[in-house]
Design a protein around this motif. Structure first.
Motif, PDB file in Angstrom:
ATOM      1  N   TYR A 110       0.889  -1.683  -0.296  1.00 54.52           N
ATOM      2  CA  TYR A 110      -0.087  -0.130   0.173  1.00 54.52           C
ATOM      3  C   TYR A 110       1.179   1.179  -0.595  1.00 54.52           C
ATOM      4  CZ  TYR A 110       1.580  -0.533   4.600  1.00 54.52           C
ATOM      5  OH  TYR A 110       1.942  -1.006   5.705  1.00 54.52           O
ATOM      6  N   GLY A 111       2.113   1.189   0.178  1.00 50.86           N
ATOM      7  CA  GLY A 111       2.678   2.195   0.140  1.00 50.86           C
ATOM      8  C   GLY A 111       2.836   3.384  -1.109  1.00 50.86           C
ATOM      9  N   SER A 112       2.893   3.181  -2.668  1.00 56.88           N
ATOM     10  CA  SER A 112       2.539   3.473  -3.309  1.00 56.88           C
ATOM     11  C   SER A 112       0.740   4.624  -3.570  1.00 56.88           C
ATOM     12  CB  SER A 112       2.875   2.670  -4.685  1.00 56.88           C
ATOM     13  OG  SER A 112       2.103   2.199  -4.644  1.00 56.88           O
ATOM     14  N   SER A 113       0.063   4.058  -2.887  1.00 58.99           N
ATOM     15  CA  SER A 113      -1.034   4.474  -3.072  1.00 58.99           C
ATOM     16  C   SER A 113      -1.165   5.858  -1.596  1.00 58.99           C
ATOM     17  CB  SER A 113      -3.026   3.263  -2.678  1.00 58.99           C
ATOM     18  OG  SER A 113      -2.043   2.451  -3.809  1.00 58.99           O
ATOM     19  N   MET A 114      -0.539   5.306  -1.044  1.00 59.57           N
ATOM     20  CA  MET A 114      -0.397   6.025   0.229  1.00 59.57           C
ATOM     21  C   MET A 114       0.210   7.497  -0.283  1.00 59.57           C
ATOM     22  SD  MET A 114      -2.274   5.166   2.734  1.00 59.57           S
ATOM     23  CE  MET A 114      -1.550   6.908   3.910  1.00 59.57           C
ATOM     24  N   VAL A 115       1.747   6.962  -0.927  1.00 60.54           N
ATOM     25  CA  VAL A 115       2.506   8.049  -1.406  1.00 60.54           C
ATOM     26  C   VAL A 115       1.819   9.514  -1.939  1.00 60.54           C
ATOM     27  CG1 VAL A 115       4.259   8.829  -2.138  1.00 60.54           C
ATOM     28  CG2 VAL A 115       4.912   7.552  -0.611  1.00 60.54           C
ATOM     29  N   GLN A 116       1.021   8.478  -3.390  1.00 58.87           N
ATOM     30  CA  GLN A 116      -0.024   9.077  -4.496  1.00 58.87           C
ATOM     31  C   GLN A 116      -1.259  10.308  -3.834  1.00 58.87           C
ATOM     32  OE1 GLN A 116      -0.804   6.720  -7.284  1.00 58.87           O
ATOM     33  NE2 GLN A 116      -1.768   8.434  -8.498  1.00 58.87           N
ATOM     34  N   TRP A 117      -1.568   9.532  -2.685  1.00 57.46           N
ATOM     35  CA  TRP A 117      -2.875  10.597  -2.142  1.00 57.46           C
ATOM     36  C   TRP A 117      -1.393  11.490  -1.921  1.00 57.46           C
ATOM     37  CZ3 TRP A 117      -4.039   9.831   2.958  1.00 57.46           C
ATOM     38  CH2 TRP A 117      -5.113  10.444   3.867  1.00 57.46           C
ATOM     39  N   MET A 118      -0.951  11.309  -0.386  1.00 57.57           N
ATOM     40  CA  MET A 118      -0.588  12.126  -0.118  1.00 57.57           C
ATOM     41  C   MET A 118       0.491  13.513  -0.905  1.00 57.57           C
ATOM     42  SD  MET A 118       2.197  10.578   3.431  1.00 57.57           S
ATOM     43  CE  MET A 118       2.548  11.782   3.585  1.00 57.57           C
ATOM     44  N   THR A 122      -4.987   1.406 -13.022  1.00 56.14           N
ATOM     45  CA  THR A 122      -4.935   0.532 -11.211  1.00 56.14           C
ATOM     46  C   THR A 122      -3.688   1.487 -10.894  1.00 56.14           C
ATOM     47  OG1 THR A 122      -5.412  -1.554 -12.512  1.00 56.14           O
ATOM     48  CG2 THR A 122      -3.319  -1.842 -10.029  1.00 56.14           C
ATOM     49  N   ILE A 123      -2.891   2.223 -11.357  1.00 52.57           N
ATOM     50  CA  ILE A 123      -1.817   2.858 -10.601  1.00 52.57           C
ATOM     51  C   ILE A 123      -2.610   4.274  -9.857  1.00 52.57           C
ATOM     52  CG2 ILE A 123      -0.273   2.292 -12.700  1.00 52.57           C
ATOM     53  CD1 ILE A 123      -1.205   4.543 -14.284  1.00 52.57           C
ATOM     54  N   ASP A 124      -3.760   4.572  -9.994  1.00 49.39           N
ATOM     55  CA  ASP A 124      -4.256   5.220  -9.184  1.00 49.39           C
ATOM     56  C   ASP A 124      -5.341   4.974  -8.522  1.00 49.39           C
ATOM     57  OD1 ASP A 124      -3.449   7.596 -11.172  1.00 49.39           O
ATOM     58  OD2 ASP A 124      -5.017   7.276 -12.433  1.00 49.39           O
ATOM     59  N   THR A 125      -5.378   4.013  -7.904  1.00 49.78           N
ATOM     60  CA  THR A 125      -5.915   3.579  -7.541  1.00 49.78           C
ATOM     61  C   THR A 125      -5.522   4.246  -5.653  1.00 49.78           C
ATOM     62  OG1 THR A 125      -5.857   0.924  -7.881  1.00 49.78           O
ATOM     63  CG2 THR A 125      -6.672   1.437  -5.657  1.00 49.78           C
ATOM     64  N   LEU A 126      -6.409   4.385  -4.973  1.00 49.93           N
ATOM     65  CA  LEU A 126      -6.041   5.184  -3.343  1.00 49.93           C
ATOM     66  C   LEU A 126      -6.797   4.583  -2.415  1.00 49.93           C
ATOM     67  CD1 LEU A 126      -7.510   8.659  -4.486  1.00 49.93           C
ATOM     68  CD2 LEU A 126      -5.221   7.866  -4.473  1.00 49.93           C
ATOM     69  N   PRO A 127      -6.749   4.530  -1.795  1.00 43.65           N
ATOM     70  CA  PRO A 127      -6.809   3.972  -0.152  1.00 43.65           C
ATOM     71  C   PRO A 127      -7.828   4.754   0.251  1.00 43.65           C
ATOM     72  CG  PRO A 127      -4.730   5.817   0.395  1.00 43.65           C
ATOM     73  CD  PRO A 127      -5.674   5.832  -0.872  1.00 43.65           C
ATOM     74  N   PRO A 128      -8.400   3.749   1.253  1.00 37.02           N
ATOM     75  CA  PRO A 128      -9.894   4.186   1.875  1.00 37.02           C
ATOM     76  C   PRO A 128      -9.731   5.552   2.017  1.00 37.02           C
ATOM     77  CG  PRO A 128      -9.280   1.695   2.464  1.00 37.02           C
ATOM     78  CD  PRO A 128      -7.983   2.334   2.160  1.00 37.02           C
ATOM     79  N   LEU A 129      -8.740   5.817   3.000  1.00 36.57           N
ATOM     80  CA  LEU A 129      -8.766   7.029   3.705  1.00 36.57           C
ATOM     81  C   LEU A 129      -8.750   8.653   2.468  1.00 36.57           C
ATOM     82  CD1 LEU A 129      -5.634   7.176   6.148  1.00 36.57           C
ATOM     83  CD2 LEU A 129      -8.254   7.112   6.306  1.00 36.57           C
ATOM     84  N   ALA A 130      -8.608   8.368   1.389  1.00 35.08           N
ATOM     85  CA  ALA A 130      -9.239   9.090   0.099  1.00 35.08           C
ATOM     86  C   ALA A 130     -10.493   8.889   0.064  1.00 35.08           C
ATOM     87  CB  ALA A 130      -7.891   8.786  -1.194  1.00 35.08           C
ATOM     88  N   ARG A 131     -11.410   7.908   0.331  1.00 33.80           N
ATOM     89  CA  ARG A 131     -12.879   7.634  -0.211  1.00 33.80           C
ATOM     90  C   ARG A 131     -13.341   7.321   0.992  1.00 33.80           C
ATOM     91  NH1 ARG A 131     -13.009   6.424  -5.644  1.00 33.80           N
ATOM     92  NH2 ARG A 131     -10.825   5.250  -6.976  1.00 33.80           N
ATOM     93  N   ILE A 132     -14.244   8.576   1.948  1.00 32.40           N
ATOM     94  CA  ILE A 132     -14.168   8.428   3.205  1.00 32.40           C
ATOM     95  C   ILE A 132     -15.810   8.445   2.410  1.00 32.40           C
ATOM     96  CG2 ILE A 132     -14.725   9.308   5.286  1.00 32.40           C
ATOM     97  CD1 ILE A 132     -11.921  11.379   4.884  1.00 32.40           C
ATOM     98  N   HIS A 133     -16.404   8.942   1.275  1.00 33.67           N
ATOM     99  CA  HIS A 133     -17.862   8.938   1.299  1.00 33.67           C
ATOM    100  C   HIS A 133     -18.069   8.398   0.435  1.00 33.67           C
ATOM    101  CE1 HIS A 133     -18.366  12.391   3.104  1.00 33.67           C
ATOM    102  NE2 HIS A 133     -16.993  12.807   2.097  1.00 33.67           N
ATOM    103  N   THR A 134     -17.152   7.429  -0.442  1.00 30.24           N
ATOM    104  CA  THR A 134     -17.299   6.226  -0.364  1.00 30.24           C
ATOM    105  C   THR A 134     -16.997   4.825  -0.637  1.00 30.24           C
ATOM    106  OG1 THR A 134     -15.468   6.219  -2.340  1.00 30.24           O
ATOM    107  CG2 THR A 134     -17.416   7.023  -3.005  1.00 30.24           C
ATOM    108  N   PRO A 135     -18.054   4.075   0.105  1.00 25.00           N
ATOM    109  CA  PRO A 135     -17.103   2.916   1.212  1.00 25.00           C
ATOM    110  C   PRO A 135     -17.896   1.863   0.380  1.00 25.00           C
ATOM    111  CG  PRO A 135     -19.518   3.622   2.107  1.00 25.00           C
ATOM    112  CD  PRO A 135     -19.281   4.466   1.205  1.00 25.00           C
TER     113      PRO A 135
END
Length: 676
Positions: free
Chosen positions: A76-84, A107-120
């Motif tokens: 999950y490192g790359s997703s977290m870094v991209q979102w930050m 797939t490369i634009d997949t974001l962690p759940p923290l970036a999608r709080i309103h889309t569970p």
């Protein structure tokens, strides 16, 4: 590299360099934003059927090992870094990444759940990642992620803690936790809010304190008189709550390691408990079908809920919305209560068997996952009823004009994994980042689940969604791998049992590295000069260079001292088809059976002519072979005291050394400082 090229070290290095170059080019081409799984997928598509010699196959006794399958890795490192890197303050809108679409290129634009709080719905774990099983193969009763999310802690009926890697899901270590000769088992565990302590409860009623490095600091042996079913920390970590099958709940002072308050009021086993994350409020669920709220200061029962009609298996406050409480029961339903109205607002239906576990998502307050006794795993969205066809939809109490008297809304699962496990799911726990769900079951497996990749739909046809038979019919799964693993396990158990029986036999000591056993008292050795003295030379009949030997010993001497080829000695016409050394007489020794010697030499790979055995020996050669002569390596046969129960002379391996001896040996080498 050519497919016909031999598997040498240089060829392997050249293939490895080629693979590394291709991966680097792909990484640079995508601007450093692509994750390793996506790079590997593109690499596999480009290379096609080209075979690279990776890690060698695993050899095992009794057969040829299968090549190792690639281990899935969820980084999950790359997703977290991209979102930050792309996130913005909330008043400026969403992040600067293009909206995800159902295509593999996103797939490369997949974001962690923290970036999608309103889309569970984007976080629902529908895809099976990996399954892990310990060597003990016992049911898993508890699964807990470590606070930093690097490892998963599991406990079961063996009384041991097992640690699994949180990225590659491989086994890391095992340690004794609640082991007892009569009552072994880990029944509960909970991390403190400060992440500095772990407490665990055992089958015999003890509670143990653990540091993050899993060093057992303290043990409260007499915490309860029966199994500790659940544990919960106070908001300040100064106290913790325990629920037990002895019908009581207890509040312990963590520092003093003593019980402050005993909560009594349940009429049967207490199966679950929880402490409100911000308030002085306790909740408990019991086998008497009741859910009770308690005041931790006075120990008084505040109120009792009678909504469930069977054993209450789980009670959990939401860590995101502190006003909600979720409970599950063996009446095949789960309920969500609003503490402000002190009533149920949602009823979660859809299970066909009793619900055994429940968990809230750590990011989304509307996502609940439940596990059942039939092994099914359901995911519910509280804002989506998902009413099946033919059912009348219900209204939420929040949307009615009379919330206090409106019936609870019926919610059906947003996604079902009907065959997630083959037995009861005892425990569920989310990764702290909310992207992986871990489940522990009675079928001895710990499984990891995650969301599907953009555009991926093949997971709907796997064996966890449609079953093994349907998946095998659609060629999405094969039973061959499971059958082979079962056969290997049965063979190992058989070898262990035969090794234990063979170890008890009273046999003579062997020579190191030489098969077969000899009786030193018999005066016959397999190799001359080893173990016993040389037999004295004969004074008549044969010269000193040819002692009185039997056929098997002569075959052993020739096989050890001479190369296996036809022209290894100068020709001697005295024996047809066979050549003797120059120092031996032309006629065979009187005690030599040529037919038996030919058989012994053929078994050693030395080929002789067919008329070798027709040579007529002297009349005084009718001497039988020694009854206790050892068998040469590779020959079929047995020695007295070595035959197995089935009559064969094949030795089975002895059992492996114990884990305790191996651990002590590793500690002497300096590899382990403390006992695991």
């Amino acid at each position: 590299a050519s497919k016909n090229e031999p598997a040498s070290a240089s060829a392997f290095l050249r293939r490895k360099e080629t693979k590394s170059i291709i991966l680097n080019v792909l990484y640079v081409f995508f601007g450093g934003k692509i994750r390793r799984p996506a790079v590997m997928a593109v690499y596999e598509d480009i290379m096609g059927d080209v075979q690279f010699s990776g890690r060698s196959s695993r050899p095992f006794e009794g057969g040829i090992g299968l090549p190792r399958r690639p281990r899935p890795v969820t980084d999950y490192g790359s997703s977290m870094v991209q979102w930050m890197h792309t996130r913005r303050p909330r008043y400026k809108g969403a992040h600067r990444v293009e909206t995800e679409r159902p295509s593999a290129s996103y797939t490369i634009d997949t974001l962690p759940p923290l970036a999608r709080i309103h889309t569970p719905a984007d976080t629902i774990p529908v895809r099976h990642l990996h399954q892990s099983v310990g060597k003990s193969k016992k049911p898993i009763t508890i699964v807990r992620w470590t606070p930093e999310g690097r490892r998963l802690l599991t406990g079961g009926h063996t009384g041991e803690f097992m640690l699994w890697n949180g990225t590659a899901f491989n086994f890391e270590t095992v340690m004794d936790a609640h082991y007892d000769q009569y009552q072994a088992g880990v029944t509960s565990a909970a991390w403190s809010h400060s992440h500095d302590w772990l407490i665990s409860g055992g089958q015999k009623g003890d509670v143990k304190y653990w540091r993050p490095n899993f060093n057992n600091v303290e043990t409260v042996d007499d915490a309860h008189h029966d199994a500790v079913r659940d544990l919960a920390w106070s908001p300040s970590d100064a106290k913790f709550l325990s629920a037990s099958d002895d019908t009581t709940l207890k509040i312990f002072d963590f520092t003093a390691r003593a019980c402050d308050t005993v909560l009594t009021g349940h009429n049967w086993d207490v199966k679950s408990c929880d402490w409100h994350p911000t308030k002085g409020l306790l909740v408990s669920g019991s086998k008497d079908h009741q859910v009770k709220f308690w005041d931790p200061r006075t120990g008084r029962c505040l109120t009792t809920l009678h909504s469930h009609k069977n054993t209450v298996t789980t009670t959990a406050f939401s860590r995101v919305n502190n006003n909600l409480l979720a409970t599950s029961s063996r009446d095949q339903t789960a309920r969500v209560f609003d503490l402000r109205m002190m009533r149920d607002i949602c009823i979660l239906r859809g299970h066909e068997k009793p619900i055994s576990s429940l968990t809230w998502h750590p990011i989304h307050s509307s996502l609940i996952s439940t596990g059942s006794e039939d092994g099914s795993l359901h995911h519910y969205l509280l804002d989506e009823p998902n009413i099946p066809t033919g059912h009348v939809p219900t209204i939420a109490p929040y949307d009615s004009t009379d919330p206090a008297n409106t019936p609870a809304q019926i919610i059906y699962p947003a996604h079902r994994i009907q065959f997630a496990h083959s037995a009861t799911i005892w425990s569920l726990d989310w990764h702290p980042l909310g992207h992986i769900l871990a489940s522990g079951s009675k079928d001895n497996f710990t499984r990891f689940w995650s969301r599907a990749r953009p555009g991926e739909t093949s997971y709907m046809k796997d064996r966890f969604h449609i079953g093994e038979e349907a998946a095998e019919a659609q060629e999405t799964w094969s039973r061959g791998f499971r059958r082979q693993m079962r056969e290997e396990e049965e063979q190992e158990l058989q070898d262990e049992a035969e090794g234990l029986v063979d170890q008890k036999k009273n046999i003579h000591p062997t020579l190191p590295g030489i098969q077969g056993v000899l009786h030193p008292a018999d005066g016959v050795g397999l190799l001359p000069g080893i173990g016993i003295a040389q037999p004295p030379p004969q004074t008549s009949g044969l010269p000193p260079s040819m002692p009185n030997v039997d056929p098997s010993r002569l075959a052993a001497m020739l096989a050890v001292s001479l190369p296996q080829q036809h022209s290894f000695l100068p020709p001697n016409p005295s024996i047809s088809g066979f050549s003797l050394p120059s120092g031996l007489p032309a006629t065979p020794p009187p005690n030599l059976h040529l037919a038996q010697l030919q058989k012994q030499l053929l078994s050693q790979g030395i080929h002789l002519s067919q008329n070798f055995a027709t040579t007529t020996p002297p009349s005084n050669s009718a001497v039988t072979a020694h009854p206790t002569t050892g068998v040469m390596p590779g020959l079929q046969g047995a020695i007295d005291g070595l035959t197995n129960e089935d009559g064969s002379g094949i030795r089975r391996r002895e059992p492996l050394p114990s884990q305790y001896d191996s651990l002590k040996e590793e500690q002497r080498k300096g590899n382990w400082r403390n006992a695991r």
